[in-house]
Design a protein around this motif. Structure first.
Motif, PDB file in Angstrom:
ATOM      1  N   PHE A  87     -14.875 -40.258 -51.841  1.00 28.65           N
ATOM      2  CA  PHE A  87     -16.054 -39.437 -52.119  1.00 28.65           C
ATOM      3  C   PHE A  87     -15.830 -38.022 -51.600  1.00 28.65           C
ATOM      4  N   CYS A  88     -16.473 -37.044 -52.259  1.00 24.63           N
ATOM      5  CA  CYS A  88     -16.211 -35.649 -51.876  1.00 24.63           C
ATOM      6  C   CYS A  88     -16.948 -35.264 -50.598  1.00 24.63           C
ATOM      7  N   ASP A  89     -18.016 -35.995 -50.256  1.00 22.95           N
ATOM      8  CA  ASP A  89     -18.808 -35.764 -49.033  1.00 22.95           C
ATOM      9  C   ASP A  89     -19.582 -34.446 -49.051  1.00 22.95           C
ATOM     10  N   ARG A  90     -19.600 -33.729 -50.162  1.00 23.90           N
ATOM     11  CA  ARG A  90     -20.331 -32.461 -50.154  1.00 23.90           C
ATOM     12  C   ARG A  90     -21.213 -32.234 -51.383  1.00 23.90           C
ATOM     13  N   CYS A  91     -21.164 -33.120 -52.386  1.00 19.09           N
ATOM     14  CA  CYS A  91     -22.021 -32.908 -53.558  1.00 19.09           C
ATOM     15  C   CYS A  91     -23.445 -33.410 -53.257  1.00 19.09           C
ATOM     16  N   TYR A  92     -24.366 -33.183 -54.186  1.00 18.37           N
ATOM     17  CA  TYR A  92     -25.768 -33.583 -54.012  1.00 18.37           C
ATOM     18  C   TYR A  92     -25.892 -35.065 -53.652  1.00 18.37           C
ATOM     19  N   TYR A  93     -25.218 -35.940 -54.421  1.00 18.14           N
ATOM     20  CA  TYR A  93     -25.372 -37.382 -54.194  1.00 18.14           C
ATOM     21  C   TYR A  93     -24.749 -37.829 -52.877  1.00 18.14           C
ATOM     22  N   CYS A  94     -23.604 -37.251 -52.519  1.00 17.23           N
ATOM     23  CA  CYS A  94     -23.013 -37.596 -51.222  1.00 17.23           C
ATOM     24  C   CYS A  94     -23.977 -37.215 -50.104  1.00 17.23           C
ATOM     25  N   LYS A  95     -24.641 -36.068 -50.260  1.00 17.76           N
ATOM     26  CA  LYS A  95     -25.529 -35.587 -49.196  1.00 17.76           C
ATOM     27  C   LYS A  95     -26.797 -36.422 -49.065  1.00 17.76           C
ATOM     28  N   HIS A 101     -22.637 -42.286 -56.595  1.00 16.97           N
ATOM     29  CA  HIS A 101     -22.868 -41.396 -57.738  1.00 16.97           C
ATOM     30  C   HIS A 101     -22.145 -40.059 -57.558  1.00 16.97           C
ATOM     31  N   CYS A 102     -21.214 -39.996 -56.603  1.00 15.86           N
ATOM     32  CA  CYS A 102     -20.507 -38.739 -56.291  1.00 15.86           C
ATOM     33  C   CYS A 102     -20.064 -38.023 -57.570  1.00 15.86           C
ATOM     34  N   LEU A 103     -20.343 -36.730 -57.610  1.00 16.98           N
ATOM     35  CA  LEU A 103     -20.032 -35.941 -58.811  1.00 16.98           C
ATOM     36  C   LEU A 103     -18.546 -35.606 -58.906  1.00 16.98           C
ATOM     37  N   ASN A 104     -17.814 -35.782 -57.804  1.00 14.65           N
ATOM     38  CA  ASN A 104     -16.382 -35.429 -57.797  1.00 14.65           C
ATOM     39  C   ASN A 104     -15.534 -36.632 -57.383  1.00 14.65           C
ATOM     40  N   LEU A 105     -15.980 -37.818 -57.811  1.00 16.89           N
ATOM     41  CA  LEU A 105     -15.324 -39.047 -57.366  1.00 16.89           C
ATOM     42  C   LEU A 105     -13.844 -39.093 -57.752  1.00 16.89           C
TER      43      LEU A 105
END
Ligand SMILES: [Zn+2]
Ligand SMILES: [Zn+2]
Length: 258
Positions: A87-95, A101-105
């Motif tokens: 997970f990117c840990d910084r997109c809307y869903y990660c936050k 649902h990570c946008l940059n999975l």
């Protein structure tokens, strides 16, 4: 090292490839066991978001071979398994703690090379130590089992409820075992394979029903009003549509198969 490389749609080969390099926050794992997932077949058939060529394999376990300079939790020789999702840990869903649902999975064996190989590179944050006594084969089942446990949480099953599972493959059988430990009073399994249903029975299914066209009336006999929880573990659209008819009013339908 040797690896199974998916070259293009429906084309794969086992060949010698370069070993993965160890990034500062990553670990190189020597693969000891790796499952073959339905997702791997989707990747091979170009039905997934992977690009060719790719080394697939995301359900695995092994021994740490090398660690990057920033790695603190693992050392060479450790036995490990992994969550392949990065997970990117910084997109809307990660936050908002919905990193599924990570946008940059990214995922090991899906968007980057995986464990159908002698060595695989894995970010440290994705790795887990294997408890003593767990075999590599068992540990390679950690990822599918984790998916099953999440599915059971989403089903909100309550003690005493009846469960119906379509599909007695590895995922259906894992669901059977996990639902039995989650309070289900009766788990019924449906499949087209008698062999798989026999295994389901050995694992404790209360009823098994062969999908031979007569399953509808048999299921109505077992649960005239339907089942509180119905699960599709086949991923076949026609089965998913049919399964919906056996959900008790106010029940839950879990679409697990993809
Ligand atoms: Zn999988
Ligand atoms: Zn994200």
């Amino acid at each position: 090292m040797l690896a199974c490389v998916f070259k293009a749609k429906n084309s794969w080969v086992v060949e010698e490839v370069a070993e993965p390099e160890c990034a500062p926050d990553e670990v190189i794992v020597r693969v000891k066991a790796c499952g073959i997932c339905g997702t791997d077949l989707h990747i091979l058939q170009a039905e997934y978001f992977s690009d060719f060529p790719i080394i697939a394999g995301h359900e695995f376990s092994g021994v740490v071979e090398q660690v990057g300079e920033k790695v603190t939790q693992f050392k060479p020789g450790d036995w490990v398994t992994a969550d392949p999702n990065i997970f990117c840990d910084r997109c809307y869903y990660c936050k908002i703690n919905k990193n599924n649902h990570c946008l940059n999975l990214q995922a090991v064996g899906v968007t980057r090379n995986g464990a159908f190989a002698e060595l695989v590179a894995v970010p440290e944050k994705c790795l887990f130590h294997i408890p003593e006594g767990l075999s590599f084969q068992e540990a390679a089942m950690a990822e599918p089992l984790a998916c099953v446990i999440y599915g059971i949480q989403r089903s909100n099953i309550r003690p005493g409820e009846k469960v119906l599972i379509f599909g007695a493959g590895p995922i259906g059988l894992l669901l059977l075992c996990a639902f039995q430990k989650s309070g289900a009073s009766l788990v019924t399994m449906v499949d087209i394979s008698e062999k798989k249903l026999n295994l389901a029975q050995e694992l404790g299914a209360c009823a098994v029903v062969l999908a031979d066209g007569s399953e509808g009336s048999k299921l109505r006999k077992i649960a005239p009003l339907g089942f509180e929880v119905v699960v599709d573990a086949t991923g076949i659209p026609a089965v998913q549509e049919k399964a919906l008819h056996f959900v008790q009013p106010d029940g839950t339908y879990l679409l697990f198969g993809v």
